[in-house]
Design a protein around this motif. Structure first.
Motif, PDB file in Angstrom:
ATOM      1  N   GLY A   1      -2.302  -0.216  -9.011  1.00 17.59           N
ATOM      2  CA  GLY A   1      -2.942  -0.663  -7.665  1.00 17.59           C
ATOM      3  C   GLY A   1      -1.788  -1.493  -6.622  1.00 17.59           C
ATOM      4  N   ILE A   2      -1.942  -1.093  -5.472  1.00 21.25           N
ATOM      5  CA  ILE A   2      -1.151  -2.149  -4.560  1.00 21.25           C
ATOM      6  C   ILE A   2      -1.606  -3.417  -4.513  1.00 21.25           C
ATOM      7  N   ILE A   3      -3.089  -3.387  -4.241  1.00 18.91           N
ATOM      8  CA  ILE A   3      -3.393  -4.654  -4.958  1.00 18.91           C
ATOM      9  C   ILE A   3      -4.360  -4.486  -5.986  1.00 18.91           C
ATOM     10  N   ASP A   4      -4.474  -5.442  -6.943  1.00 23.23           N
ATOM     11  CA  ASP A   4      -5.601  -5.202  -8.151  1.00 23.23           C
ATOM     12  C   ASP A   4      -6.297  -6.687  -8.524  1.00 23.23           C
ATOM     13  N   CYS A   5      -7.202  -6.918  -7.830  1.00 20.73           N
ATOM     14  CA  CYS A   5      -8.196  -7.885  -8.398  1.00 20.73           C
ATOM     15  C   CYS A   5      -9.121  -7.610  -9.421  1.00 20.73           C
TER      16      CYS A   5
ATOM     17  N   TYR B   1       3.999   4.305  -5.082  1.00 18.92           N
ATOM     18  CA  TYR B   1       4.025   4.380  -3.370  1.00 18.92           C
ATOM     19  C   TYR B   1       4.997   4.065  -2.849  1.00 18.92           C
TER      20      TYR B   1
ATOM     21  N   LEU C   1      -0.122  -3.642 -15.117  1.00 23.19           N
ATOM     22  CA  LEU C   1      -0.895  -3.408 -13.779  1.00 23.19           C
ATOM     23  C   LEU C   1      -1.039  -4.673 -13.211  1.00 23.19           C
ATOM     24  N   MET C   2      -1.445  -5.846 -13.989  1.00 25.63           N
ATOM     25  CA  MET C   2      -1.871  -7.104 -13.470  1.00 25.63           C
ATOM     26  C   MET C   2      -0.593  -7.512 -12.784  1.00 25.63           C
TER      27      MET C   2
ATOM     28  N   ALA D   1       1.698  -5.823 -11.320  1.00 24.34           N
ATOM     29  CA  ALA D   1       1.981  -5.186 -10.308  1.00 24.34           C
ATOM     30  C   ALA D   1       1.485  -5.899  -8.783  1.00 24.34           C
ATOM     31  N   ASN D   2       0.541  -6.935  -8.933  1.00 25.71           N
ATOM     32  CA  ASN D   2       0.345  -7.849  -7.783  1.00 25.71           C
ATOM     33  C   ASN D   2       1.365  -8.500  -7.484  1.00 25.71           C
TER      34      ASN D   2
ATOM     35  N   ILE E   1       4.306  -7.225  -6.755  1.00 23.27           N
ATOM     36  CA  ILE E   1       5.584  -6.373  -6.308  1.00 23.27           C
ATOM     37  C   ILE E   1       4.733  -5.459  -5.191  1.00 23.27           C
ATOM     38  N   GLY E   2       5.693  -4.661  -4.654  1.00 26.13           N
ATOM     39  CA  GLY E   2       5.399  -3.620  -3.669  1.00 26.13           C
ATOM     40  C   GLY E   2       5.010  -4.133  -2.411  1.00 26.13           C
ATOM     41  N   PRO E   3       4.463  -3.343  -1.594  1.00 26.51           N
ATOM     42  CA  PRO E   3       4.172  -3.844   0.036  1.00 26.51           C
ATOM     43  C   PRO E   3       3.187  -4.568   0.050  1.00 26.51           C
ATOM     44  N   ALA E   4       2.497  -5.040  -1.100  1.00 23.88           N
ATOM     45  CA  ALA E   4       1.529  -6.304  -0.887  1.00 23.88           C
ATOM     46  C   ALA E   4       1.819  -7.246  -2.067  1.00 23.88           C
TER      47      ALA E   4
END
Lengths: 160, 408
Positions: A57-61, B190, B339-340, B342-343, B345-348
């Protein structure tokens, strides 16, 4: 809350989405997590990843606490130019109902306005929502934000 | 017109002329001397195209290329441009093809980029067609040399380029193997569009000085401080680097407790699990940012692993293609940690979103800088490896490699 009348159901979901967009677009982000159940999932991904089954995810809550952390970080830690969104949300489709949850889909576009007045079309995508109607007001039990494009311009600070 | 001899004000690495970020001639020279020159550029991961005929379209510099696995299993690449009229040959991001046929006039090519078919080469009903002197073998696609290291695929337009491992040097090779020790699987993609010259991002990733200052999330949570154990490795040619650090307490549970018990900050996380992690490479290093000149960034933030490919898009724009990856044998817990986290890094990302904006802050302030330079003096004037991360040594290293190849 009745789930039997299709028109009423669409009205309920439409109202929820309208309130949700208003919350974000009016920079009332502290209220943003209140639109979700405690264990709700909120994830922003791309259509490409979604279609291919790529999980990142780009955001993953994974729960409401993580959404509150997002807002706290935006307010206190992260640095980005002041900006605001304008959501335009399409007509709602009800795509399913199960276990007390209504599944709904709506398209959206977001225009981003920066503090210097520059204003650009930012993102288009769709909401794939599972909505819990069992309580006193409807809440998202899951909100998957699927962006049509892979590309994010500059950064994505404020949630969609 | 820019006189190349006048661009740099001295022979050193501490004064970077602002002209390098917005000059069209310099940009064209970079294409010719860096991206079409003797450099190795990341094109992707081998696991993205596992079967014969599998291909992906990507870029080497800003030049469109196709990376394909031949029938023999060997990776090949060529320019994604038909030799006839110059149209893009391949439009899909990924696919599988026996041959590549241009949609415009149906010229077709094999996996080696050889021209194997020309529609109506002999004309129609004895009229028209190509002259007898036309030889298909004279009209193949420009080929890219390929080398693979630990599943990472690199390409070069210069077939005289040094061997990849010599280009990288042993320290960089070892650190690439460190984060790619086993068969890889992609977790998703992305792209972040930066409104700045590509080199501002290349410098940003080589700049540990800014990390705990611009990225306040780090500092607030004691995820990264310059006082942590770590260091900077700069390659012999200057162009590649590794910045790494260890948490003072290593081990996932202690990190987790430290986050919960943190008393000196007003800002506590309600869900501190994101700060945990596993010491999966058994060395206590929780952060490794590695760059390979000119277009690769290989990143470990805790258990989140990413290949970042820099794609220039003109003097004032660049795309960063983020490919999150894990390993085929990841257990469920580790797969979920990636995956957790991944919050982050990246554009967000909590600790990276600012990088999307800060290059643009420089780009927007360029007017009025003609003849002026920035100051890159932190940690001295050379581009050597250093134990301290309060340094700009790896930025100077970038310019060392850049100046040599650019002859500027």
């Amino acid at each position: 809350m009745t789930q039997d009348d299709p028109a009423a159901l669409i009205g309920t979901v439409t109202g929820l989405l309208a309130d949700y967009a208003h919350c974000i677009d009016s920079d009332d982000l502290e209220r943003w997590p209140e639109f979700f159940t405690e264990q709700a999932q909120y994830r922003i991904t791309t259509a490409f990843n979604h279609d291919k089954g790529f999980p990142v995810g780009i955001i993953d809550c994974r729960n409401r606490n993580m959404m509150e952390d997002r807002v706290a970080a935006l307010r206190k830690a992260n640095i980005y130019e002041p900006q605001r969104y304008r959501h335009i949300i399409s007509l709602v489709r009800i795509t399913g109902q199960s276990d007390g949850l209504v599944e709904a889909e709506a398209g959206f576009i977001v225009v981003r306005t920066m503090i210097d007045g520059s204003q650009d079309f930012f993102l288009a995508g769709r909401y794939l929502d599972k909505i819990d109607l069992s309580g006193s007001r409807p809440l998202f039990a899951e909100k998957l934000v699927v962006l049509d494009s892979d590309k994010i311009d500059t950064l994505l600070a404020i949630p969609l | 017109m820019t006189e190349m001899a006048d661009v740099w004000v001295d022979d050193g690495l501490t004064q970077v002329p602002y002209a390098v970020y917005d000059d069209a001639e310099i940009y064209a020279r970079e294409r010719a001397r860096l991206f079409q020159g003797p450099t190795w550029n990341v094109l992707g991961l081998e696991c993205e195209i596992p079967e014969p005929g599998d291909y992906k379209t990507t870029h080497l510099g800003d030049i469109p290329v196709v990376l394909v696995r031949g029938r023999d299993g060997v990776l090949k690449a060529f320019e994604n441009r038909c030799a006839h009229r110059g149209a893009l040959l391949c439009l899909e991001r990924f696919g599988n093809a026996k041959t590549f046929t241009c949609v415009y006039h149906a010229w077709s090519y094999n996996h080696d980029g050889d021209l194997v078919g020309v529609a109506f080469q002999n004309g129609v009903k004895g009229e028209g067609g190509m002259p007898d002197t036309f030889r298909r073998e004279d009209h193949g696609l420009t080929r890219v040399k390929i080398a693979v290291l630990a599943g990472l695929v690199f390409g070069s337009f210069d077939w005289q380029v040094p061997a990849l491992e010599d280009y990288l040097g042993p320290d960089i090779v070892a650190r690439i193997h460190r984060v790619l020790p086993r068969p890889v699987k992609v977790l998703g993609y992305y792209t972040q569009t930066m409104r700045n010259n590509w080199k501002l991002y290349a410098e940003n990733v080589r700049d540990p000085y800014h990390a705990s200052i611009l990225h306040l999330f780090f500092t607030t949570f004691r995820v990264n401080r310059l006082s942590q154990k770590g260091g900077i490795i700069v390659s012999e040619n200057g162009g590649h680097h590794v910045s790494y650090s260890k948490l003072e307490q290593s081990g996932g549970d202690q990190d987790y407790d430290a986050a919960k018990l943190r008393a000196d900050s007003e800002f506590g996380l309600k869900e501190p699990g994101i700060l945990g992690g596993r010491d999966e490479f058994n060395d206590g290093i929780t952060l490794q940012i590695l760059s390979v000149f000119p277009n690769l960034v290989l990143q470990q933030v805790r258990n989140n692993l990413v290949v970042r490919q820099i794609v220039p898009r003109g003097v004032d724009k660049a795309d960063i293609v983020w490919t999150n990856y894990g390993f085929e044998d990841d257990d469920a817990e580790l797969a979920d940690l990636r995956l957790m986290q991944a919050n982050f890094i990246g554009p967000a990302g909590y600790i990276s979103m600012e990088d999307g904006a800060v290059g643009n802050f420089i780009q927007r302030a360029l007017p009025g800088t003609a003849g002026e330079t920035s100051v890159v003096l932190m940690g001295g004037e050379d581009a050597a490896s250093q134990g301290s991360r309060a340094t700009e040594t790896s930025i100077r290293g970038f310019w060392k490699a850049y100046r040599k190849l650019m002859d500027i």
